[in-house]
Structures are given as structure tokens and as C-alpha cells.
Design a protein around this motif. Structure first.
Motif, PDB file in Angstrom:
ATOM      1  N   LEU A   1       0.807  -1.221   0.000  1.00 14.20           N
ATOM      2  CA  LEU A   1       0.000   0.000   0.000  1.00 14.20           C
ATOM      3  C   LEU A   1       0.842   1.276   0.000  1.00 14.20           C
ATOM      4  O   LEU A   1       0.294   2.377  -0.081  1.00 14.20           O
ATOM      5  CB  LEU A   1      -0.937   0.009   1.217  1.00 14.20           C
ATOM      6  N   SER A   2       2.131   1.108   0.108  1.00 13.71           N
ATOM      7  CA  SER A   2       3.004   2.289   0.174  1.00 13.71           C
ATOM      8  C   SER A   2       2.991   3.100  -1.118  1.00 13.71           C
ATOM      9  O   SER A   2       3.374   4.275  -1.139  1.00 13.71           O
ATOM     10  CB  SER A   2       4.442   1.859   0.499  1.00 13.71           C
ATOM     11  N   GLY A   3       2.540   2.481  -2.221  1.00 18.19           N
ATOM     12  CA  GLY A   3       2.511   3.202  -3.491  1.00 18.19           C
ATOM     13  C   GLY A   3       1.291   4.086  -3.671  1.00 18.19           C
ATOM     14  O   GLY A   3       1.155   4.759  -4.701  1.00 18.19           O
ATOM     15  N   CYS A   4       0.388   4.114  -2.687  1.00 19.80           N
ATOM     16  CA  CYS A   4      -0.811   4.940  -2.803  1.00 19.80           C
ATOM     17  C   CYS A   4      -0.452   6.421  -2.724  1.00 19.80           C
ATOM     18  O   CYS A   4       0.511   6.823  -2.062  1.00 19.80           O
ATOM     19  CB  CYS A   4      -1.797   4.593  -1.694  1.00 19.80           C
ATOM     20  N   ARG A   5      -1.287   7.260  -3.368  1.00 20.05           N
ATOM     21  CA  ARG A   5      -1.059   8.691  -3.351  1.00 20.05           C
ATOM     22  C   ARG A   5      -2.288   9.409  -2.759  1.00 20.05           C
ATOM     23  O   ARG A   5      -3.427   8.955  -2.926  1.00 20.05           O
ATOM     24  CB  ARG A   5      -0.810   9.220  -4.776  1.00 20.05           C
ATOM     25  N   GLY A   6      -2.022  10.529  -2.117  1.00 27.34           N
ATOM     26  CA  GLY A   6      -3.106  11.330  -1.573  1.00 27.34           C
ATOM     27  C   GLY A   6      -3.928  10.540  -0.561  1.00 27.34           C
ATOM     28  O   GLY A   6      -3.389   9.892   0.326  1.00 27.34           O
ATOM     29  N   GLY A   7      -5.237  10.549  -0.721  1.00 29.40           N
ATOM     30  CA  GLY A   7      -6.123   9.840   0.208  1.00 29.40           C
ATOM     31  C   GLY A   7      -6.530   8.483  -0.287  1.00 29.40           C
ATOM     32  O   GLY A   7      -7.474   7.871   0.244  1.00 29.40           O
ATOM     33  N   GLU A   8      -5.814   7.997  -1.316  1.00 29.04           N
ATOM     34  CA  GLU A   8      -6.209   6.718  -1.889  1.00 29.04           C
ATOM     35  C   GLU A   8      -6.126   5.583  -0.869  1.00 29.04           C
ATOM     36  O   GLU A   8      -7.034   4.742  -0.782  1.00 29.04           O
ATOM     37  CB  GLU A   8      -5.328   6.383  -3.098  1.00 29.04           C
ATOM     38  N   ARG A   9      -5.066   5.567  -0.090  1.00 31.72           N
ATOM     39  CA  ARG A   9      -4.887   4.463   0.861  1.00 31.72           C
ATOM     40  C   ARG A   9      -6.037   4.426   1.858  1.00 31.72           C
ATOM     41  O   ARG A   9      -6.580   3.343   2.142  1.00 31.72           O
ATOM     42  CB  ARG A   9      -3.557   4.613   1.590  1.00 31.72           C
ATOM     43  N   GLU A  10      -6.433   5.583   2.378  1.00 29.58           N
ATOM     44  CA  GLU A  10      -7.508   5.625   3.350  1.00 29.58           C
ATOM     45  C   GLU A  10      -8.815   5.124   2.740  1.00 29.58           C
ATOM     46  O   GLU A  10      -9.585   4.375   3.378  1.00 29.58           O
ATOM     47  CB  GLU A  10      -7.695   7.050   3.887  1.00 29.58           C
ATOM     48  N   ARG A  11      -9.082   5.515   1.487  1.00 29.09           N
ATOM     49  CA  ARG A  11     -10.311   5.084   0.824  1.00 29.09           C
ATOM     50  C   ARG A  11     -10.310   3.573   0.587  1.00 29.09           C
ATOM     51  O   ARG A  11     -11.329   2.898   0.766  1.00 29.09           O
ATOM     52  CB  ARG A  11     -10.484   5.825  -0.507  1.00 29.09           C
ATOM     53  N   LEU A  12      -9.157   3.059   0.166  1.00 29.45           N
ATOM     54  CA  LEU A  12      -9.071   1.623  -0.092  1.00 29.45           C
ATOM     55  C   LEU A  12      -9.248   0.812   1.200  1.00 29.45           C
ATOM     56  O   LEU A  12      -9.986  -0.192   1.227  1.00 29.45           O
ATOM     57  CB  LEU A  12      -7.727   1.284  -0.746  1.00 29.45           C
ATOM     58  N   GLU A  13      -8.561   1.234   2.255  1.00 30.31           N
ATOM     59  CA  GLU A  13      -8.670   0.505   3.527  1.00 30.31           C
ATOM     60  C   GLU A  13     -10.085   0.564   4.065  1.00 30.31           C
ATOM     61  O   GLU A  13     -10.634  -0.441   4.547  1.00 30.31           O
ATOM     62  CB  GLU A  13      -7.683   1.071   4.553  1.00 30.31           C
ATOM     63  N   GLU A  14     -10.703   1.730   3.993  1.00 28.35           N
ATOM     64  CA  GLU A  14     -12.066   1.866   4.487  1.00 28.35           C
ATOM     65  C   GLU A  14     -13.006   0.932   3.719  1.00 28.35           C
ATOM     66  O   GLU A  14     -13.849   0.246   4.314  1.00 28.35           O
ATOM     67  CB  GLU A  14     -12.520   3.319   4.342  1.00 28.35           C
ATOM     68  N   THR A  15     -12.851   0.902   2.429  1.00 24.80           N
ATOM     69  CA  THR A  15     -13.724   0.063   1.601  1.00 24.80           C
ATOM     70  C   THR A  15     -13.517  -1.414   1.905  1.00 24.80           C
ATOM     71  O   THR A  15     -14.484  -2.178   2.086  1.00 24.80           O
ATOM     72  CB  THR A  15     -13.437   0.326   0.114  1.00 24.80           C
TER      73      THR A  15
ATOM     74  N   LEU B   1     -16.339  -1.977  -6.405  1.00 26.69           N
ATOM     75  CA  LEU B   1     -15.635  -3.009  -7.159  1.00 26.69           C
ATOM     76  C   LEU B   1     -14.292  -2.498  -7.665  1.00 26.69           C
ATOM     77  O   LEU B   1     -13.289  -3.233  -7.652  1.00 26.69           O
ATOM     78  CB  LEU B   1     -16.492  -3.481  -8.334  1.00 26.69           C
ATOM     79  N   ASN B   2     -14.250  -1.265  -8.127  1.00 28.34           N
ATOM     80  CA  ASN B   2     -12.990  -0.679  -8.609  1.00 28.34           C
ATOM     81  C   ASN B   2     -11.966  -0.567  -7.481  1.00 28.34           C
ATOM     82  O   ASN B   2     -10.775  -0.839  -7.674  1.00 28.34           O
ATOM     83  CB  ASN B   2     -13.246   0.696  -9.220  1.00 28.34           C
ATOM     84  N   ARG B   3     -12.422  -0.169  -6.300  1.00 28.08           N
ATOM     85  CA  ARG B   3     -11.487  -0.040  -5.174  1.00 28.08           C
ATOM     86  C   ARG B   3     -10.955  -1.417  -4.759  1.00 28.08           C
ATOM     87  O   ARG B   3      -9.775  -1.558  -4.413  1.00 28.08           O
ATOM     88  CB  ARG B   3     -12.172   0.642  -3.993  1.00 28.08           C
ATOM     89  N   ILE B   4     -11.823  -2.408  -4.726  1.00 25.75           N
ATOM     90  CA  ILE B   4     -11.384  -3.762  -4.372  1.00 25.75           C
ATOM     91  C   ILE B   4     -10.361  -4.268  -5.388  1.00 25.75           C
ATOM     92  O   ILE B   4      -9.361  -4.903  -5.035  1.00 25.75           O
ATOM     93  CB  ILE B   4     -12.606  -4.702  -4.287  1.00 25.75           C
ATOM     94  N   SER B   5     -10.612  -3.988  -6.659  1.00 25.53           N
ATOM     95  CA  SER B   5      -9.676  -4.397  -7.716  1.00 25.53           C
ATOM     96  C   SER B   5      -8.334  -3.687  -7.543  1.00 25.53           C
ATOM     97  O   SER B   5      -7.267  -4.310  -7.707  1.00 25.53           O
ATOM     98  CB  SER B   5     -10.269  -4.082  -9.079  1.00 25.53           C
ATOM     99  N   ARG B   6      -8.376  -2.408  -7.238  1.00 15.85           N
ATOM    100  CA  ARG B   6      -7.143  -1.637  -7.031  1.00 15.85           C
ATOM    101  C   ARG B   6      -6.381  -2.169  -5.820  1.00 15.85           C
ATOM    102  O   ARG B   6      -5.148  -2.276  -5.860  1.00 15.85           O
ATOM    103  CB  ARG B   6      -7.502  -0.175  -6.824  1.00 15.85           C
ATOM    104  N   PHE B   7      -7.099  -2.527  -4.764  1.00 21.93           N
ATOM    105  CA  PHE B   7      -6.457  -3.077  -3.556  1.00 21.93           C
ATOM    106  C   PHE B   7      -5.727  -4.371  -3.898  1.00 21.93           C
ATOM    107  O   PHE B   7      -4.604  -4.611  -3.461  1.00 21.93           O
ATOM    108  CB  PHE B   7      -7.514  -3.325  -2.469  1.00 21.93           C
ATOM    109  N   GLN B   8      -6.372  -5.224  -4.703  1.00 15.70           N
ATOM    110  CA  GLN B   8      -5.748  -6.485  -5.111  1.00 15.70           C
ATOM    111  C   GLN B   8      -4.504  -6.220  -5.951  1.00 15.70           C
ATOM    112  O   GLN B   8      -3.483  -6.898  -5.799  1.00 15.70           O
ATOM    113  CB  GLN B   8      -6.741  -7.330  -5.892  1.00 15.70           C
ATOM    114  N   GLU B   9      -4.588  -5.234  -6.809  1.00 15.64           N
ATOM    115  CA  GLU B   9      -3.451  -4.889  -7.669  1.00 15.64           C
ATOM    116  C   GLU B   9      -2.236  -4.475  -6.847  1.00 15.64           C
ATOM    117  O   GLU B   9      -1.101  -4.871  -7.143  1.00 15.64           O
ATOM    118  CB  GLU B   9      -3.859  -3.751  -8.601  1.00 15.64           C
ATOM    119  N   LEU B  10      -2.470  -3.707  -5.773  1.00 16.46           N
ATOM    120  CA  LEU B  10      -1.362  -3.194  -4.953  1.00 16.46           C
ATOM    121  C   LEU B  10      -0.803  -4.250  -3.997  1.00 16.46           C
ATOM    122  O   LEU B  10       0.404  -4.315  -3.765  1.00 16.46           O
ATOM    123  CB  LEU B  10      -1.814  -1.972  -4.151  1.00 16.46           C
TER     124      LEU B  10
END
Length: 397
Positions: free
Chosen positions: A330-344, A369-378
Motif C-alpha cells: 500500500l506504500s505506493g498509494c497517493r493522496g487519500g487513496e490508501r484511506e479510501r481503499l482501507e475503508e472500503t 468493485l474498482n477499489r477492491i480491484s485496485r487493492f488487489q493490484e497493490l
């Protein structure tokens, strides 16, 4: 006005007391008949022979006390009263050991005054009425001193018995917990000492620090008194306080029954322990759960509720840090992306439903669904695969 303390009246009182002394067998028989109305005595917790001998000796000493009271007006006790009070002390301790409840003992002792007074009325003449009225306080004082000493001795003996019984129970409990796998002989001995069924189910908790202090306080209220001795037991070991209790049989939810006094104490909790033999292993689990308590925990914590914490700690103990790998992804997240992904993902893990997660976060289903996919990608964690999801739950525990 007639002086009932004149030499003549004292002589007549002495005569009445001597006549009463000659009716000891009658007094004892009357006592035996009436005391059987008290259930604990009727159930023969005190044998008939013992009751007869004790009753006669009690009245002999009480009547001797009446004689001594007439001769002595000083505050110090005479030999007759000293003998009576020594006998009362022995009687109180004896009845405590016989298991007579305090209310039953008091009821029995109260019979003495009425029986003695009835005996005096039966042997007195009509002209003795005034004399008897002047001596009623003397009779009551002698019987009351006897009753008070009997009760005091009874309570002292009960306290000594409770302390002795508690020490014996603690010894057997320690023997049980000190064996990783108790033998059948140990289990049998502990069951007998505690008065429980060795195959019964038990609840068990463990606490440390301030919570242990609260647990010990609760244990004092739950386990005090001889009548509750089979309900709550405590063991101290390795900085933890452990408590266990037999569960009520044949009752809905009995496996998870926790005494009300424990519901607000943060502690490790193992429900439904199958028999005494399983308690040492359950204690290790409860101790581990207690070490994982957080400030937000306000009551018993079971493995069912904290299995992920347990798993995470065990992995850390062998050098496996699942969270470190997750953090790296998750270290590659930018801005508030990490918080949104974790919350989801956390909401999805709690519900298992994309639709429910979207409703809770006020998002479109496709956004989830997009956030879950992005989480899997990271991170490489596929939330559709239970084994991978379990690793995530443990990492975030």
C-alpha cells in the motif's frame, strides 16, 4: 412496698432454683420435643443422643448460673457463669461443625428462656408471682449471656472452617492447574474437594493488572460463605488471576453463562470448558486472550471474538509479520487513496457484500468493485479467495 431482695425472698428464690434443678430431665425433654420443629434439627443434623445430653447439660449449667447470679452482684463472673460460658463456646463451635445454619441455632437457643421460665411457673406458688417478676431480668441475663457466647463461638468456628476449607480448595486447584494434562486420579480428587462433577462444563476467565484486582473483588462476593463454595473458584499463577465456575445444566445459552459480576471486567474468557481435566489448557488460552486486551475492551474477550488477534500474535511469535507485507504493497498509494481503499476493504470484510458496502459508504456499486480491484493490484490479496482474505483479517487484527 415489698422488697423482693430481702433475705427471705432470696431464700425462697434459692428454693425455687433448687426445685428447678431437680427437673433437669423434664426441661431437656421439653427442649428436645420443641427443637424438632426446627427443620435442621428435625432432619437429624444433630443426633438424638447428642441432643439429649447437650440439652440436659445446658439446663444444668443455666440453672447453676441462676444460683450464682443470686449470690453475686459484682460485674465479675462467678465460677458457675464462667463454666456456663465455657460450655456455650464449645456448643457454638460444635454446632458450626455439624453444619447447623445460624438462624436454626438462634431459634434453638431462644427456646431455653421460655422453657426455664415455664419450669419456674410450674413449681412456684401463687404468692411467688411478685418474686418471679422481680427475677425475670436475672433469668433473661443468664440465658442471654449463654446465647451470645454460643453465637459468637459459632461464628468464629464458621470463619475458621471457611478459611481452612478455602486453603484446602486452593491446594487442590493449584495441583490441577500445575499439570499440563491432569491424571484421572488428580481430577477425581479435585472434584471431590470442590464438590463438583468432574465432567461438568465450566466457564473460565483470566485477568491481570487492575482487571485482576476487580476479578478478585468479584470472586470474594461470588465465592464467600459455605453455601456458595461450589459456585466460584480462583487460582493465582504467573501474574494472572484465573476464575472458573460450573455452568448451569440444561439451559439455553448455558455454555456462555457469565456471572453478572464479571460482565464489566476486561478478561480473557473461555466458555464451555468440557470437564475439570480441560481447565489447564483452557487457562492457557484465557491467559493469552488476556494479554491481547485493548483499552477499548470492556468485558470478557473470547477466542470467538478475538481469534484474529490470537493468530496474529502467534505469527509474530515465530517471526511472521503479515502487516509488513501489506504495508509495503500500500506504500505506493497517493493522496487519500490508501484511506479510501482501507475503508472500503474493511467494510467489505465486515459484511461480505459489495452492495452493503456501497450503501454504508454512500458509493456506487461499481466504485466499490474498482477499489477492491485496485487493492488487489497493490497488495496481491484477492478478496474472493478465503485463504487470502483470512491473512488480511489477521494482519489488521
Amino acid at each position: 412496698m415489698h422488697n423482693f431482695h430481702s433475705p427471705g425472698d432470696s431464700q425462697r428464690w434459692a428454693e425455687l432454683v433448687e426445685l428447678l434443678h431437680g427437673r433437669l430431665d423434664t426441661l431437656a425433654e421439653t427442649f428436645k420435643a420443641r427443637v424438632r420443629d426446627i427443620p435442621e434439627y428435625a432432619e437429624k443434623q444433630v443426633g438424638s443422643g447428642d441432643l439429649e445430653v447437650t440439652a440436659r447439660e445446658t439446663f444444668r449449667r443455666l440453672v447453676d448460673g441462676l444460683r450464682g447470679q443470686e449470690l453475686r452482684q459484682q460485674s465479675t463472673l462467678g465460677p458457675a457463669m464462667e463454666s456456663l460460658l465455657e460450655f456455650a463456646a464449645d456448643l457454638g463451635a460444635k454446632r458450626a461443625r455439624a453444619g447447623i445454619p445460624p438462624e436454626a441455632l438462634i431459634s434453638a437457643v431462644r427456646l431455653d428462656f421460655s422453657i426455664i421460665w415455664e419450669g419456674l411457673l410450674q413449681i412456684a406458688d401463687t404468692e411467688d408471682a411478685g418474686l418471679l417478676a422481680s427475677r425475670v431480668d436475672r433469668v433473661w441475663r443468664v440465658v442471654d449471656q449463654f446465647a451470645t457466647r454460643t453465637h459468637t463461638s459459632y461464628l468464629t468456628e464458621r470463619a475458621r472452617m471457611a478459611q481452612e476449607e478455602s486453603s484446602i480448595r486452593l491446594e487442590f486447584i493449584a495441583r490441577l492447574f500445575n499439570q499440563a494434562s491432569p491424571t484421572a486420579e488428580t481430577v477425581s480428587q479435585v472434584a471431590a474437594a470442590l464438590g463438583v462433577d468432574s465432567t461438568a462444563r465450566f466457564g473460565l476467565v483470566a485477568a491481570s493488572g487492575d482487571a485482576a484486582v476487580s476479578l478478585r473483588t468479584a470472586a470474594t462476593s461470588l465465592g464467600s460463605g459455605l453455601q456458595t463454595r461450589s459456585r466460584f473458584f480462583v487460582h493465582e499463577f504467573g501474574g494472572n488471576t484465573y476464575a472458573f465456575w460450573p455452568l448451569p445444566p440444561h439451559r439455553d445459552g448455558a455454555r456462555h453463562f457469565v456471572p453478572a459480576a464479571l460482565t464489566d471486567i476486561p478478561c480473557g474468557y473461555v466458555p464451555g470448558v468440557a470437564g475439570l481435566r480441560a481447565l489447564p489448557a483452557a487457562a492457557r488460552t484465557a491467559g493469552s486472550l488476556a494479554s491481547l486486551l485493548r483499552p477499548s475492551d470492556s468485558g470478557p474477550l473470547s477466542a470467538e471474538a478475538a481469534w484474529a488477534r490470537l493468530a496474529k500474535q502467534q505469527m509474530l511469535d515465530v517471526g511472521l509479520d503479515l502487516l509488513a507485507d501489506l504495508e509495503a504493497g500500500l506504500s505506493g498509494c497517493r493522496g487519500g487513496e490508501r484511506e479510501r481503499l482501507e475503508e472500503t476493504v474493511r467494510h467489505f470484510l465486515a459484511t461480505g457484500s459489495v452492495t452493503a458496502t456501497a450503501q454504508q459508504l454512500f458509493c456506487h456499486r461499481n466504485t466499490i468493485l474498482n477499489r477492491i480491484s485496485r487493492f488487489q493490484e497493490l497488495t496481491g490479496v484477492d478478496l474472493a479467495v478465503p485463504a487470502q482474505t483470512a491473512r488480511l483479517v489477521v494482519a489488521w487484527a
